[in-house]
Design an enzyme around this catalytic site. Structure first.
Site, PDB file in Angstrom:
ATOM      1  N   LYS A   1       0.787  -1.274   0.014  1.00  7.53           N
ATOM      2  CA  LYS A   1      -0.093   0.043   0.046  1.00  7.53           C
ATOM      3  C   LYS A   1       0.994   1.229  -0.248  1.00  7.53           C
ATOM      4  CE  LYS A   1       0.746   1.326   4.470  1.00  7.53           C
ATOM      5  NZ  LYS A   1       0.892   2.407   5.162  1.00  7.53           N
TER       6      LYS A   1
ATOM      7  N   THR B   1      -3.903   5.211   3.977  1.00  4.06           N
ATOM      8  CA  THR B   1      -2.688   5.845   3.213  1.00  4.06           C
ATOM      9  C   THR B   1      -2.765   6.660   2.126  1.00  4.06           C
ATOM     10  OG1 THR B   1      -1.793   3.826   4.157  1.00  4.06           O
ATOM     11  CG2 THR B   1      -0.277   5.082   2.872  1.00  4.06           C
TER      12      THR B   1
END
Ligand SMILES: NC(=O)c1ccc[n+]([C@@H]2O[C@H](COP(=O)([O-])OP(=O)(O)OC[C@H]3O[C@@H](n4cnc5c(N)ncnc54)[C@H](O)[C@@H]3O)[C@@H](O)[C@H]2O)c1
Length: 337
Positions: free
Chosen positions: A189, A246
């Site tokens: 990620k 994120t």
């Protein structure tokens, strides 16, 4: 009082130390960096990283690794990913047989393509190693903002042991046997977050961001399945959950570095400006090598590598992604006609 320690006193180690101290443990927070421990001792607060989050009295600070590893119910490994191997190696003489260690870092080692848990297991074969991951910015956890994570371990009893230590009314901990997917989601990620920052830096909009998140998780899932992981975990807290937080939060250093690259900074200049370890830059090469090793299509990961290491501009990379061959969204789905 039962004892736990954290090796690594950055934002995340410190936020988790506060959580564990509030849960009633006698906490030792260790860092290899004298300056970090001095700063924490002076202010009882990580003044730059977590302003306002005071360390409770039951947190002791130290640079003595042996003391930090002795007689602990649980050791949390919370250094930035490039230092996981060296820290585990250094700690090895002080780790007892059967010691439970939980890795909370996110990354893949570029040379070996090993996950952080695998690295710790290699360096500390006497220990039992687990992972804790999920959408959990230190800035929010240190302020007791409700957060959920997942703990992965080989044995259910170990996962439950760690769950009991961390869990409280604002920090909910799930358990899972799927360590591979948890680690991959956390590491990859960060690479997609760099891309999300780049499109923000280019001034693109919410549509572009949503595309990156959904096509990003499609890539991560393809690789995770090829490596023996499970779709449910890859689309769970440590995969899709962490990807969402994120890519959309300005707490993310990966997103912030990507943003600067989108604005025209070089990778080196962006890392310098962010002043923290930008783990996505390290994981990007590893992710691309894994894609080749497992023969999986990962076009976003490929373009992030092209921007970081081969001089392609973020704008060109976006165009390359949009103009690829026409394909089905999920090629395995069957048509009726
Ligand atoms: N910050 C967050 O919100 C957050 C949340 C979840 C997971 N994580 C993960 O936790 C890990 C640590 O993150 P962080 O935000 O605390 O990072 P950070 O950059 O704030 O801290 C990293 C820490 O690593 C240690 N370190 C630095 N150089 C070292 C060296 N040469 N030798 C040994 N130790 C050294 C230091 O204690 C330093 O504070 C990362 O892998 C990150 O992805 C962070």
């Amino acid at each position: 009082m039962k004892k736990v320690s954290l090796l690594g006193a950055g934002s995340w180690g410190t936020a988790l130390a506060i959580t564990l101290a509030n849960n009633g443990y006698e906490v030792t927070l260790w860092s290899a960096l004298e300056t970090e421990i001095t700063l924490l001792q002076t202010h009882r607060e990580h003044v730059d990283r977590l302003p306002g989050a005071k360390l409770p009295d039951n947190i002791q600070l130290t640079t003595d690794l042996e003391a930090a590893c002795r007689d602990q119910e649980l050791i949390v490994l919370s250094v930035a990913s490039p230092y996981v191997r060296s820290t585990a190696k250094q700690a090895s003489p002080f780790i007892k047989d059967g010691q439970i260690i939980v890795n909370v870092g996110k990354g893949i080692e570029e040379e070996t393509l090993m996950t952080l848990t695998e690295i710790i297991e290699e360096e500390l074969p006497q220990a039992e190693v687990a992972v804790l991951s999920g959408p959990s910015h230190a800035e929010e956890v240190s302020k007791q903002i409700p957060t959920t994570v997942v703990v992965g371990a080989k044995r259910k009893a170990t996962a439950e042991f760690i769950q009991d230590i961390f869990m409280n009314e604002v920090f909910r901990v799930y358990i899972s046997p799927d360590i591979t997917s948890i680690e991959l989601g956390g590491a990859l990620k960060n690479v997609i977050a760099l891309a999300a920052g780049m499109v923000d830096g280019l001034g693109y909009g919410d549509n572009t961001k949503a595309a990156l998140i959904t096509r990003g998780i499609a890539e991560i899932t393809r690789l995770g399945l090829a490596m023996g992981g499970n779709r449910e975990t890859l689309c769970g807290l440590s995969g899709l959950g962490d990807l969402i937080v994120t890519c959309t939060s300005n707490h993310s250093r990966n997103h912030n570095a990507g943003y600067l690259i989108g604005k025209g900074y070089s990778m080196e200049a962006a890392m310098e400006e962010v002043k923290q370890v930008v783990e996505g830059v390290y994981s990007a090469k590893a992710a691309w090598k894994l894609a080749q090793k497992y023969q999986v299509s990962m076009p976003i990961i490929e373009e992030v590598n092209a921007v970081l290491f081969h001089g392609r501009s973020a704008k060109e990379a976006t165009k390359t992604l949009l103009c690829r061959n026409r394909v089905a969204e999920y090629p395995d789905l069957k048509w009726n006609a």
